[in-house]
Structure formats: C-alpha cells, structure tokens
Write a protein that holds these residues in place. Structure first.
Motif, PDB file in Angstrom:
ATOM      1  N   UNK A  70      -0.966  87.875  49.421  1.00  0.00           N
ATOM      2  CA  UNK A  70      -0.477  89.236  49.251  1.00  0.00           C
ATOM      3  C   UNK A  70      -0.533  89.505  47.757  1.00  0.00           C
ATOM      4  N   UNK A  71      -1.538  90.257  47.354  1.00  0.00           N
ATOM      5  CA  UNK A  71      -1.786  90.395  45.926  1.00  0.00           C
ATOM      6  C   UNK A  71      -2.150  89.025  45.362  1.00  0.00           C
ATOM      7  N   UNK A  72      -1.534  88.609  44.265  1.00  0.00           N
ATOM      8  CA  UNK A  72      -1.835  87.296  43.692  1.00  0.00           C
ATOM      9  C   UNK A  72      -1.009  86.149  44.267  1.00  0.00           C
ATOM     10  N   UNK A  73      -0.106  86.439  45.229  1.00  0.00           N
ATOM     11  CA  UNK A  73       0.758  85.397  45.772  1.00  0.00           C
ATOM     12  C   UNK A  73       0.086  84.725  46.956  1.00  0.00           C
ATOM     13  N   UNK A  74      -0.269  83.460  46.792  1.00  0.00           N
ATOM     14  CA  UNK A  74      -0.830  82.659  47.871  1.00  0.00           C
ATOM     15  C   UNK A  74       0.337  82.111  48.697  1.00  0.00           C
ATOM     16  N   UNK A  75       0.525  82.666  49.892  1.00  0.00           N
ATOM     17  CA  UNK A  75       1.712  82.341  50.682  1.00  0.00           C
ATOM     18  C   UNK A  75       1.749  80.880  51.104  1.00  0.00           C
ATOM     19  N   UNK A  76       0.605  80.329  51.482  1.00  0.00           N
ATOM     20  CA  UNK A  76       0.588  78.939  51.937  1.00  0.00           C
ATOM     21  C   UNK A  76       0.932  77.991  50.791  1.00  0.00           C
ATOM     22  N   UNK A  77       0.309  78.181  49.658  1.00  0.00           N
ATOM     23  CA  UNK A  77       0.561  77.314  48.506  1.00  0.00           C
ATOM     24  C   UNK A  77       2.002  77.456  48.032  1.00  0.00           C
ATOM     25  N   UNK A  78       2.523  78.692  47.988  1.00  0.00           N
ATOM     26  CA  UNK A  78       3.887  78.922  47.533  1.00  0.00           C
ATOM     27  C   UNK A  78       4.895  78.238  48.450  1.00  0.00           C
ATOM     28  N   UNK A  79       4.719  78.402  49.762  1.00  0.00           N
ATOM     29  CA  UNK A  79       5.688  77.834  50.704  1.00  0.00           C
ATOM     30  C   UNK A  79       5.582  76.320  50.805  1.00  0.00           C
ATOM     31  N   UNK A  80       4.438  75.763  50.484  1.00  0.00           N
ATOM     32  CA  UNK A  80       4.225  74.323  50.619  1.00  0.00           C
ATOM     33  C   UNK A  80       5.224  73.518  49.793  1.00  0.00           C
ATOM     34  N   UNK A  81       5.558  73.994  48.592  1.00  0.00           N
ATOM     35  CA  UNK A  81       6.353  73.174  47.675  1.00  0.00           C
ATOM     36  C   UNK A  81       7.676  73.799  47.225  1.00  0.00           C
ATOM     37  N   UNK A  82       7.854  75.069  47.407  1.00  0.00           N
ATOM     38  CA  UNK A  82       8.978  75.694  46.709  1.00  0.00           C
ATOM     39  C   UNK A  82      10.232  75.916  47.558  1.00  0.00           C
ATOM     40  N   UNK A  83      10.263  76.897  48.466  1.00  0.00           N
ATOM     41  CA  UNK A  83      11.547  77.164  49.148  1.00  0.00           C
ATOM     42  C   UNK A  83      12.094  75.967  49.924  1.00  0.00           C
ATOM     43  N   UNK A  84      11.218  75.236  50.633  1.00  0.00           N
ATOM     44  CA  UNK A  84      11.688  74.117  51.444  1.00  0.00           C
ATOM     45  C   UNK A  84      12.062  72.895  50.632  1.00  0.00           C
ATOM     46  N   UNK A  85      11.209  72.512  49.702  1.00  0.00           N
ATOM     47  CA  UNK A  85      11.466  71.322  48.880  1.00  0.00           C
ATOM     48  C   UNK A  85      12.727  71.509  48.041  1.00  0.00           C
ATOM     49  N   UNK A  86      12.834  72.646  47.369  1.00  0.00           N
ATOM     50  CA  UNK A  86      14.020  72.886  46.544  1.00  0.00           C
ATOM     51  C   UNK A  86      15.254  73.144  47.414  1.00  0.00           C
ATOM     52  N   UNK A  87      15.046  73.745  48.590  1.00  0.00           N
ATOM     53  CA  UNK A  87      16.156  73.935  49.513  1.00  0.00           C
ATOM     54  C   UNK A  87      16.695  72.617  50.028  1.00  0.00           C
ATOM     55  N   UNK A  88      15.820  71.667  50.260  1.00  0.00           N
ATOM     56  CA  UNK A  88      16.215  70.309  50.650  1.00  0.00           C
ATOM     57  C   UNK A  88      17.107  69.691  49.585  1.00  0.00           C
ATOM     58  N   UNK A  89      16.719  69.849  48.314  1.00  0.00           N
ATOM     59  CA  UNK A  89      17.524  69.336  47.214  1.00  0.00           C
ATOM     60  C   UNK A  89      18.904  69.995  47.188  1.00  0.00           C
ATOM     61  N   UNK A  90      18.929  71.305  47.364  1.00  0.00           N
ATOM     62  CA  UNK A  90      20.193  72.034  47.306  1.00  0.00           C
ATOM     63  C   UNK A  90      21.122  71.612  48.439  1.00  0.00           C
ATOM     64  N   UNK A  91      20.565  71.409  49.628  1.00  0.00           N
ATOM     65  CA  UNK A  91      21.384  70.950  50.748  1.00  0.00           C
ATOM     66  C   UNK A  91      21.960  69.560  50.479  1.00  0.00           C
ATOM     67  N   UNK A  92      21.139  68.653  49.969  1.00  0.00           N
ATOM     68  CA  UNK A  92      21.624  67.304  49.676  1.00  0.00           C
ATOM     69  C   UNK A  92      22.757  67.314  48.661  1.00  0.00           C
ATOM     70  N   UNK A  93      22.587  68.099  47.617  1.00  0.00           N
ATOM     71  CA  UNK A  93      23.637  68.203  46.604  1.00  0.00           C
ATOM     72  C   UNK A  93      24.919  68.782  47.220  1.00  0.00           C
ATOM     73  N   UNK A  94      24.752  69.785  48.062  1.00  0.00           N
ATOM     74  CA  UNK A  94      25.904  70.420  48.699  1.00  0.00           C
ATOM     75  C   UNK A  94      26.637  69.449  49.618  1.00  0.00           C
ATOM     76  N   UNK A  95      25.884  68.626  50.372  1.00  0.00           N
ATOM     77  CA  UNK A  95      26.522  67.660  51.270  1.00  0.00           C
ATOM     78  C   UNK A  95      27.231  66.557  50.482  1.00  0.00           C
ATOM     79  N   UNK A  96      26.670  66.159  49.342  1.00  0.00           N
ATOM     80  CA  UNK A  96      27.339  65.161  48.507  1.00  0.00           C
ATOM     81  C   UNK A  96      28.655  65.723  47.971  1.00  0.00           C
ATOM     82  N   UNK A  97      28.644  66.979  47.552  1.00  0.00           N
ATOM     83  CA  UNK A  97      29.870  67.611  47.067  1.00  0.00           C
ATOM     84  C   UNK A  97      30.875  67.782  48.205  1.00  0.00           C
ATOM     85  N   UNK A  98      30.355  68.038  49.413  1.00  0.00           N
ATOM     86  CA  UNK A  98      31.238  68.160  50.571  1.00  0.00           C
ATOM     87  C   UNK A  98      31.936  66.827  50.853  1.00  0.00           C
ATOM     88  N   UNK A  99      31.202  65.729  50.748  1.00  0.00           N
ATOM     89  CA  UNK A  99      31.817  64.415  50.950  1.00  0.00           C
ATOM     90  C   UNK A  99      32.880  64.148  49.888  1.00  0.00           C
TER      91      UNK A  99
END
Length: 438
Positions: A203-232
C-alpha cells in the motif's frame, strides 16, 4: 505493452495445493484459532492447565467461547490497532538503510527499509517512559487482558488478510501486472485467501508482508513477556528463575531477529510465499499469543529450579541459539559474497542453475542444521516452565511439526529446482537435522 499471454506466463495457474487444498486450509484456520481459545480457557489460574481435559472442561470451554461479549473488546481492538499503526509510523519516520530485495520473476527488485532494531529502541524508550510515569499498571493491564488483545489481533489479522486478497484483484497496467504468488493463484477463493494470492502486496511504499513479518508480532511477544514477568512480581513479590529462563532467551531471539533483519529478505516467507491469512495470522496473532505461553503460565504458577537445572537449561538455550545463529550467519555470508574470507574456505557444489550449495561447515553437517538449533532453543524455554503440566510443551510440539512441514516444503522445492544436482548434494550431506542421526 505486455500481452495477456505474457501476464499468464508471469502468473501461471496454481496446480499443486499445499495443506490438501481448500479443505485443509479451512481446517488449519479453524484449528489454529480454536487452539488459542482452548489453551486460554483450559490453562489459567482457575483451570490449572491439566491434561487430558474432562468432558465438563470441554463443555466449559465451549460455553465461554460462545460468550463473545466477555472477550471481544472495542478497547482492546483500539489499542491493538494503535500498536500496529505506531510501528507502521516508525517504519517511515525512523532513519533506515534502504536495500534491494532478491530479483523477482518479473526481473524487478523491491526496496526495503531496514530499521526494525531502531524502531524497537524507540519503542523501548516509550515503554520505559510509561514505567516511570504510571509504574507497572499499564503492563498489568496487558497481562490481565491478554485474551482480549489476542482476539483483537485475530480480528485485525483476518481483516488484513481479506483486504490483501481483494486488493490483489485491483486493476493494473498490462505493462506491470500484479505479481501473484505461484502457490496462491488456484482460483479457489478460500485457498487463495489462506495461502496468499499476491506475492508482495504494498500500500504505497509499505510492504505489508515484510512489515508484519518482524514488527507487530515479534515486538508484541516481547511486550507480553515483560508484562507477564511484572504480573508475577506484582502477585508474588519476585520474578522466579524459571521466568528469567523462559523470557530472557525469547527476548534475545527477538532482538537477534531484528538485528539481522536483512536476512529475512531471502527466506521462503518473503521470496516465494504469498501474503494471506496464514502469514497474517501467524505474524500478528499466533506468535505473540502462543509463543508467550510459558511466561503467561509462570505468571500465575511460578516454578523454582535448582542450580543444576538452571545452569543445564541455560546451557541448552545458549548452545542451541549459537547453532541457529552461526549457521544462518554462515549461509547468509556465503550467499552475499562467496569470496568473503570468513566463508571462502568452505566447499560447495555448483548446480546447473548456477546456484552454489554448501557441503562443508555448518551446512556440511546437516541440510537444515539451523532448524535443529531453533527447535532445541524452543525446547529449553519449555523446560524452563517445569513439568507440572504438559501444556507448557505445546510450543515445542507445535514447532516440531512446523519445522518438519517447512523441511518438506524446502526439500520438494530444491528437488524440483536442482533435479539431479540435489540428489548429488544429498549424497554429500546425507543428514537433515542431526549429524550421524537423522
């Protein structure tokens, strides 16, 4: 002008369908989403994460799943959408190295912005600022509303997959037709929606497959792990050694993935697979929701390992990660420049297609030695969660099946591409995963 015949040559009709076609694709979509539901409703503070599930538990899971008002949240969907948009904004505004991808079937090379690690550092600075302003409360909210966020990611991923499927039918000049994935042009809407019809939807210059491959999920995984550690820590007053053993390797893996972001441009996901529901759901939903299972479990059920167990798990994680990283780095260095002093001593065979296949070094040990390191690395994270329930080993079992399937696809593709040269290569490198074993 390119003729209709030339366009059909560029995008031939898909003959072979993976996953047994539309029926298998439907089963995978229903099955994977169902797993997210089952694992959440059966593995929590109340249910206790025990297998096998009794009939009363299944009845409870179905009842809770049907009560969608309890987990479909407009607030969570808004937050998830803002998360995606935040990372998309960083993709454009954070300074980036722009490089060319591989040569495509039409002779073109797409350009990609490499700023994943920089985007993570900016995001980390925001996370730290949030901590200093509001303390742990925002992260505790994430941990407490994990399932609402997971469902929001599924809704977002499915909507995105529907968009790129419909978008692939957009009008395009005959001189530059939309390039479809070789596996995603079957004509069956269910199968093509699942596997991905267009190879590189942008969509324009944004390659959706390449963007989604590494960013929202990978960084979201990190955020969830940090949140669960703080929850413990919030609940028990400390972070257990098992939690550190589970999340530190995963955090390292995520940072490593973004550090070597360029390497993803030569993977099957980017080079040959279309972008459909399979990758959209896998990137945005499955990775953060299911890969964080150990941290979520330990947040309400801490496990305490002895010193011997702690060091054993840590050594397994370190050793297997080194196998994964060093083998992948060697392969990418050789692909980039076979004359590089770091890889110029390696032996290889040259195929009729002109490709070079390594037969020494890491890749002389086994044809998919990187998969071996990757699997044992995941196993170490499961071991960190202990043996009180087999459910924490789901990641290891799933990853085993995934890598076997990917290995099968790799072998079929190489056998078709290299023909007799692949037979010769397999004779020189007879083991697939573990030298002298298999």
């Amino acid at each position: 002008m390119v003729s209709q015949t030339a366009a059909q040559t560029l995008n031939p009709r898909t003959v072979h369908r993976d996953f047994f076609g539309a029926t298998g694709a439907t089963a995978v979509m229903v099955g994977t989403v169902s797993v997210v539901f089952v694992w959440y409703f059966s593995c929590n503070e109340i249910a206790g994460c025990q297998l096998p599930l009794a009939s009363t538990q299944w009845a409870s899971i179905i009842q809770q799943a049907l009560n969608y008002n309890s987990y479909v949240s407009s607030t969570a969907l808004l937050y998830y959408s803002l998360w995606w948009l935040w990372l998309a904004l960083l993709y454009f505004v954070v300074p980036a190295k722009v490089i060319d991808g591989v040569v495509l079937r039409n002779g073109q090379r797409l350009q990609y912005r490499l700023n994943g690690l920089s985007s993570l550092l900016v995001t980390l600075s925001v996370w730290i600022s949030v901590w200093f302003i509001w303390g742990a409360q925002p992260y505790l909210w994430i941990a407490d509303h994990y399932f609402e966020l997971a469902i929001s990611s599924i809704i977002f991923a499915t909507t995105q997959a529907l968009f790129v499927y419909l978008y692939s039918f957009r009008p395009a000049p005959k001189s530059q037709p939309v390039m479809l994935a070789l596996a995603g042009n079957s004509g069956n809407p269910i199968y093509d929606f699942f596997i991905g019809r267009e190879l590189n939807p942008r969509v324009g210059p944004l390659d959706l497959k390449y963007f989604c491959e590494l960013r929202p999920g990978i960084m979201g995984w990190m955020l969830l792990n940090i949140s669960f550690a703080l929850k413990q820590h919030h609940r028990f007053g400390h972070v257990s050694n098992s939690m550190w053993l589970a999340i530190l390797p995963q955090l390292v893996y995520c940072v490593d993935t973004l550090l070597f972001e360029q390497n993803v441009l030569t993977t099957m996901d980017i080079v040959t697979d279309g972008f459909g529901w399979m990758l959209s759901f896998g990137d945005l939903s499955w990775v953060p929701a299911m890969y964080s299972l150990q941290a979520r479990y330990l947040a309400f059920h801490p496990v305490y390992h002895s010193s011997l167990a702690t060091w054993s798990i840590a050594l397994l994680a370190t050793g297997s990660f080194l196998v994964f990283r060093l083998s992948n780095s060697q392969k990418n260095a050789f692909r980039t420049n076979p004359n590089d002093p770091a890889v110029s001593h390696l032996r290889f065979i040259t195929t009729e297609s002109g490709s070079k296949l390594l037969v020494s070094g890491w890749w002389g040990m086994a044809r998919h030695i990187n998969y071996t390191g990757d699997w044992f690395f995941g196993l170490a994270q499961c071991l960190a969660a202990g043996f009180d329930t087999p459910m924490v080993f789901f990641f290891s079992a799933y990853f085993f099946v995934l890598l076997l399937h990917r290995n099968h696809r790799d072998e079929c593709k190489c056998r078709e591409k290299y023909k007799k040269d692949w037979v010769r290569y397999c004779q020189l490198v007879p083991y697939m995963f573990i030298p002298y074993v298999i």
